[in-house]
Motif scaffolding. Structure first.
Motif, short mmCIF file in Angstrom:
data_model
loop_
_atom_site.label_atom_id
_atom_site.label_comp_id
_atom_site.label_asym_id
_atom_site.label_seq_id
_atom_site.Cartn_x
_atom_site.Cartn_y
_atom_site.Cartn_z
N ARG A 1 0.84 -1.20 0.00
CA ARG A 1 0.00 0.00 0.00
C ARG A 1 0.88 1.26 0.00
N LEU A 2 1.95 1.24 0.79
CA LEU A 2 2.87 2.36 0.84
C LEU A 2 3.50 2.62 -0.53
N LEU A 3 3.92 1.55 -1.18
CA LEU A 3 4.49 1.68 -2.52
C LEU A 3 3.48 2.25 -3.50
N GLY A 4 2.28 1.70 -3.47
CA GLY A 4 1.26 2.10 -4.43
C GLY A 4 0.80 3.54 -4.26
N GLU A 5 0.59 3.96 -3.00
CA GLU A 5 0.05 5.30 -2.75
C GLU A 5 1.10 6.38 -2.97
N GLY A 6 2.37 6.04 -2.78
CA GLY A 6 3.40 7.06 -2.90
C GLY A 6 4.17 7.03 -4.21
N TRP A 7 3.66 6.27 -5.18
CA TRP A 7 4.45 6.07 -6.40
C TRP A 7 4.46 7.31 -7.28
N ASN A 8 5.64 7.64 -7.79
CA ASN A 8 5.81 8.74 -8.75
C ASN A 8 5.39 8.25 -10.13
N ARG A 9 4.29 8.77 -10.65
CA ARG A 9 3.73 8.26 -11.91
C ARG A 9 4.61 8.58 -13.12
N LEU A 10 5.64 9.40 -12.93
CA LEU A 10 6.55 9.68 -14.04
C LEU A 10 7.56 8.55 -14.24
N GLU A 11 7.65 7.66 -13.24
CA GLU A 11 8.56 6.50 -13.34
C GLU A 11 7.82 5.30 -13.90
N PRO A 12 8.56 4.34 -14.51
CA PRO A 12 7.92 3.08 -14.92
C PRO A 12 7.33 2.38 -13.70
N PRO A 13 6.24 1.66 -13.85
CA PRO A 13 5.66 0.92 -12.71
C PRO A 13 6.70 -0.04 -12.14
N PRO A 14 6.68 -0.27 -10.83
CA PRO A 14 7.73 -1.08 -10.20
C PRO A 14 7.54 -2.58 -10.41
N ARG A 15 8.63 -3.29 -10.19
CA ARG A 15 8.61 -4.75 -10.08
C ARG A 15 8.89 -5.06 -8.61
N VAL A 16 8.04 -5.86 -7.99
CA VAL A 16 8.15 -6.15 -6.56
C VAL A 16 8.28 -7.66 -6.36
N LEU A 17 9.27 -8.06 -5.58
CA LEU A 17 9.43 -9.46 -5.19
C LEU A 17 9.11 -9.62 -3.72
N ILE A 18 8.23 -10.56 -3.40
CA ILE A 18 7.99 -10.96 -2.01
C ILE A 18 8.74 -12.27 -1.80
N GLY A 19 9.64 -12.33 -0.81
CA GLY A 19 10.44 -13.54 -0.65
C GLY A 19 11.04 -13.69 0.72
N GLY A 20 11.88 -14.72 0.85
CA GLY A 20 12.62 -14.98 2.07
C GLY A 20 12.15 -16.15 2.89
N SER A 21 10.93 -16.66 2.60
CA SER A 21 10.39 -17.75 3.42
C SER A 21 9.22 -18.42 2.72
N LEU A 22 9.20 -19.74 2.74
CA LEU A 22 8.04 -20.46 2.21
C LEU A 22 6.81 -20.23 3.08
N TYR A 23 7.04 -20.02 4.38
CA TYR A 23 5.90 -19.72 5.26
C TYR A 23 5.27 -18.40 4.86
N LEU A 24 6.11 -17.40 4.59
CA LEU A 24 5.60 -16.11 4.14
C LEU A 24 4.88 -16.25 2.80
N ALA A 25 5.45 -17.04 1.90
CA ALA A 25 4.80 -17.26 0.59
C ALA A 25 3.42 -17.86 0.77
N GLY A 26 3.30 -18.81 1.70
CA GLY A 26 2.00 -19.41 1.97
C GLY A 26 1.00 -18.39 2.50
N GLU A 27 1.47 -17.51 3.39
CA GLU A 27 0.59 -16.47 3.92
C GLU A 27 0.09 -15.55 2.80
N VAL A 28 1.01 -15.20 1.88
CA VAL A 28 0.65 -14.31 0.78
C VAL A 28 -0.39 -14.95 -0.12
N LEU A 29 -0.19 -16.21 -0.48
CA LEU A 29 -1.15 -16.91 -1.34
C LEU A 29 -2.51 -17.04 -0.66
#
Length: 431
Positions: free
Chosen positions: A395-423
């Motif tokens: 949400r922080l990334l989305g709301e504060g994004w400078n629209r003059l820049e290309p849209p970002p690429r975001v990786l969520i990582g570091g843990s399979l447990y975290l990946a499960g929570e995200v899914l």
């Protein structure tokens, strides 16, 4: 989970005793493809499944850990159709039988679940069973299979040092423990020469016919396709559907493994498998659901459960390949547990990531505090800040994004447990 310790207690005595009480179901399995390794073993299992199912075979698949639901650990094969996760009532009955046979004796959760796997896979007909090792190999609960069709060792790196040793040769010896005398062995890509030699020496000592990546079989990208070369000849295939150059080597190991297990895979079947393979939370792009919707239009949101420096290096390489096509700012949202080398993980992204947001792994008691994790990222040469959760970071990334820049690429990582929570939170669990 409340009745049994969830840690690891590596030995085969308890599982052997339990399986004897259950009538040794591990001896009545379909031909088994047994897969160990630090990284890539889940992807290899996914490719083996895709290859065999594309050929019309019924394939059981055991993975560990699950991401969202316990059922993901057991995919029950169906002839002429993709396998499906075990049904609730079938799963519950198998757990009941195992618990009854155990009689309240000391045992780990993973041993209980492994015994459940042997019951399910021995009592449902199939052409093959793909069994992923939980941890290590030699003393892993799955290593009671006396004669698999093939043993596969995927890339080896430093992980779980508290259980497997702090030197690469010690870890390689533990992984090599799944090899059985005279049983074919496939040795996947190894970037560590010491590990490679340990695996080859063990296979030769046990009289195992063995094929080694880079020596007996090989795969590489050429003209936007994947070339797979082995003693049987050359296959010109589509690039694997799974993202990242490392997936070419993973696919090659699976092609070699399925062949060594006695299955004759046609060129057409292999093509179909490369185009249909699925493996959630391994460079998986999230395109639907509430989480991607928090980012600016045109953004990319990726998810990967890799959690050690070796996996991070593979992920970083995959992301670098994407940057060749589109120059986007890259951000990392990371959560980790305290048994992992967090600084080593972050170091793989130095010079690539604009900023790191650290989050807790809510489903794990071993979660690293986001403030401490941010310090690890800074120690690796990155800028970082702790956040309450993944949604807040997006949400922080989305709301504060400078629209003059290309849209970002975001990786969520570091843990399979975290990946499960995200899914789970995104409403896109594995199917």
């Amino acid at each position: 989970m409340s009745l049994h310790p969830k840690g690891f207690d590596l030995s085969l005595g308890r599982i052997t005793r339990l399986l004897e009480r259950l009538g040794n179901p591990q001896d009545r399995m379909p031909p088994v493809i047994h897969i160990a390794g630090t990284n890539g073993k889940g992807s290899c299992a996914a490719y083996c499944r895709a290859l065999l199912e594309a050929d019309g075979k019924a394939v059981h698949v055991h993975i560990s850990p699950h991401l969202v639901r316990w059922h993901e650990r057991y995919r029950i094969g169906r002839s002429g159709a993709p396998g499906q996760y075990v049904e609730d009532d079938v799963f519950a009955e198998a757990v009941r039988r195992v618990a009854e046979a155990n009689g309240g004796e000391q045992i780990t959760v993973f041993e209980i679940l492994t015994a459940v796997m042997f019951i399910l896979f021995s009592e449902h007909p199939a052409d093959a069973a793909i069994v992923e090792v939980g941890l290590g190999g030699r003393f892993d609960a799955t290593n009671v299979i006396e004669k698999p069709a093939v043993s596969v060792i995927m890339p080896i790196g430093l992980d779980h040092q508290a259980y497997l040793g702090d030197r690469i040769e010690l870890i390689a010896m533990e992984k090599a423990g799944i090899m059985k005398p005279g049983v074919p062995v496939i040795i996947g890509f190894q970037d560590n020469e010491v590990a490679r030699e340990v695996l080859i020496d063990t296979a030769e000592r046990l009289g195992c016919p063995h094929a080694v990546y880079g020596q007996d079989f090989l795969a590489y990208e050429e003209h936007g396709r994947m070339a797979f070369q082995s003693d049987a000849g050359l296959m010109d295939l589509p690039l694997p559907r799974l993202s990242g150059r490392h997936q070419i080597a993973n696919a090659a190991a699976a092609l070699a493994a399925v062949s060594a297990a006695g299955f004759d895979i046609s060129h057409e079947t292999a093509e179909r498998a490369m185009e249909t393979v699925q493996w959630p939370a391994r460079m998986q792009r999230l395109t639907e659901g509430p989480l991607p919707a928090l980012l600016p239009e045109g953004s990319e949101l990726w998810l990967d459960g890799g959690h050690n420096p070796h996996a991070a290096a593979m992920i970083a390489e995959a992301l670098a390949g994407m940057q060749d096509r589109t120059e986007r700012p890259l951000f990392l949202i990371a959560g980790m547990i305290n048994t992992k080398d967090a600084t080593g993980y972050f170091r793989a992204f130095e010079g690539m990531v604009r900023h790191v947001f650290t989050v807790p792994v809510e489903d794990s008691d071993a979660s690293v505090d986001p403030r401490e994790l941010a310090e690890n990222a800074v120690a690796a040469g990155l800028t970082a800040q702790p956040m309450t959760n993944v949604e807040e970071a997006l949400r922080l990334l989305g709301e504060g994004w400078n629209r003059l820049e290309p849209p970002p690429r975001v990786l969520i990582g570091g843990s399979l447990y975290l990946a499960g929570e995200v899914l789970r939170d995104n409403g896109t669990p594995p199917v």
